[in-house]
Structure formats: structure tokens, C-alpha cells
Scaffold this motif. Sequence first.
Motif, mmCIF file in Angstrom:
data_model
loop_
_atom_site.group_PDB
_atom_site.id
_atom_site.type_symbol
_atom_site.label_atom_id
_atom_site.label_comp_id
_atom_site.label_asym_id
_atom_site.label_seq_id
_atom_site.Cartn_x
_atom_site.Cartn_y
_atom_site.Cartn_z
ATOM 1 N N UNK A 139 0.792 -1.225 0.000
ATOM 2 C CA UNK A 139 0.000 0.000 0.000
ATOM 3 C C UNK A 139 0.833 1.288 0.000
ATOM 4 N N UNK A 140 2.128 1.188 0.286
ATOM 5 C CA UNK A 140 2.850 2.435 0.435
ATOM 6 C C UNK A 140 4.084 2.618 -0.386
ATOM 7 N N UNK A 181 -3.765 -7.039 15.640
ATOM 8 C CA UNK A 181 -2.705 -6.179 15.126
ATOM 9 C C UNK A 181 -2.591 -6.269 13.608
ATOM 10 N N UNK A 182 -2.750 -7.472 13.068
ATOM 11 C CA UNK A 182 -2.637 -7.642 11.615
ATOM 12 C C UNK A 182 -3.710 -6.831 10.888
ATOM 13 N N UNK A 183 -4.963 -6.978 11.305
ATOM 14 C CA UNK A 183 -6.040 -6.280 10.610
ATOM 15 C C UNK A 183 -6.021 -4.784 10.906
ATOM 16 N N UNK A 184 -5.512 -4.376 12.053
ATOM 17 C CA UNK A 184 -5.369 -2.940 12.329
ATOM 18 C C UNK A 184 -4.378 -2.316 11.358
ATOM 19 N N UNK A 185 -3.229 -2.987 11.182
ATOM 20 C CA UNK A 185 -2.234 -2.489 10.227
ATOM 21 C C UNK A 185 -2.796 -2.512 8.814
ATOM 22 N N UNK A 190 -4.432 0.325 4.135
ATOM 23 C CA UNK A 190 -5.346 0.421 2.996
ATOM 24 C C UNK A 190 -5.971 1.808 2.918
ATOM 25 N N UNK A 191 -6.335 2.366 4.067
ATOM 26 C CA UNK A 191 -6.901 3.717 4.080
ATOM 27 C C UNK A 191 -5.876 4.738 3.618
ATOM 28 N N UNK A 192 -4.650 4.598 4.110
ATOM 29 C CA UNK A 192 -3.589 5.525 3.689
ATOM 30 C C UNK A 192 -3.321 5.413 2.192
#
Length: 260
Positions: A139-140, A181-185, A190-192
Motif C-alpha cells: 500500500x505504500x 494487530x494484523x487487521x489494524x495495520x 489500505x486507508x492511507x
Amino acid sequence: MIDGTINAGPSRHHRLSLRFSDNELERAFWEQHDRRSTVLVRAAWCLAAGLYIFIGLVLLRTVTHGHGLISLAYYGIAIPVLLLALACSFVRRLDRWRQPIILCTLMMSSIIVNAPFIWSDPPPEWNYAANILMICFTFGFVAVRSRYALVNAALLVVLFELILNTTPDLGFTRILYANTFFFSVLIVSATAGWLLERSHRLNFLQERELIAARAIADLDRAKSDAMLLNILPAEVADELKETGTAKARHFDAATILFTD
């Protein structure tokens, strides 16, 4: 005018996918985006190859079995594929295939970083770290389209859950923590990524509007220059444009013509 949104006129876009309704505009955006992100993508492939070398060495020193398969996956498949993707970025004829190439390379990497859990015994923390690192790349760093990034993210989720739920002796609490933690990251990344692509699209439209405004200004300037030359000598017209004034000139004789 663009007032902070990208919904004006022909630039209307899908709210979720961000795709422009004008196909020509969409194509022009991605051509510009891929051209400007070339250096970033090349740096990402070089960094990924270096990480594979380092992580592979760490794995080979820490696991108790599966050394041959890890060496094959990391040094015989992953690094050559990354170098091939890097080489493809220098071939102009492959520019139209750049995004699919990035997606395929990401999916290959997602499988490779999870593969050691199938035939070897790295610690569970390795699974968390490896997949979070892949999320960050997806994503980045590699400037891939949002929908392509989501495809690779879906693959990561499947692999992560498969390995997490088949690893013995983890227990419900550790699995819950790992998923949290995995889904938080994943959600934050994804939002970023979505916001970053939206920002690129907004900048693209603003640049196009600026170019159009400059073209109109140049046309108006050319018209005003032509009108000025119709009523004044070129020397006087140039002086007016440069200084805003024109010095009076003395002529011993002059003829005045009135016409209609």
C-alpha cells in the motif's frame, strides 16, 4: 474550477474505486502516475531483493529443517523475479503492463514470505512481521493501483489466517492478538493507500486545469498583441509591452488617413 473535490464536470469519479468516468482521463492519469513513480518502484524492487538476501540468511541460521527449500524460494525464485521486474521497468514497450507486473511480483512475494511455515519451523512472530512488511510494501511503496493492492491484501489475509490457524499450540488469545494487530495495520495501510491515490488524482486534475488556464492566457495574449500591432508600429507596441508606456516621437511630416 476544482474546489477540493474531484467531482466537477467531466472529471467525475467513482467514490470508492476513484476511477474517472472519462476513460481517456483515466488512461492519462495512470500514464503520468507510472512515469513519475518509476524511480520509486525501482527502489522498492532493489530494497526487496536486499531484504530477501538478509531475511533468507537469518532464516537459514534459525530454522531446524527445510533449508534447501528456503534457499530455493528466496534465492532461486524471489530474487530473480524481483530483478526481472526491475529490468522490465527499463523497457518502454512494457509500460502498459507495469501495473500487472507489479501485482504479480507482489503476489509472488506474498506467497514466498509465507512459504517457510509450510516446510519449516520459523517462530509465529515471523508470520506477523513478514505479512505486515508485505502490507507496507503493497500500500505504500510500489505505487500500485488501489484495486490491485486490495487483491494482494486479500491473498495476504488468506495466507496469514491459514498459517495462523494451523500453527499448533498458539491458543485462542494469541490468535486473537495476532489478528487484532494484523487487521489494524491492514486497515490503516489500505486507508492511507486510498487517500494517497485520491491525492494523486486531485493533483493530476489541478495540473490539467493549470495547463488549460495557461493555454487560454497565452491565446488571449496573442490576440491582444495582434490587435496592438494593428494600430501601432511594432517598435511602439514592443515598448508598451515591456515598459507600459511609450515615449513621444517627433516627425517632421506625417500623413493622416481616415477610413471607414
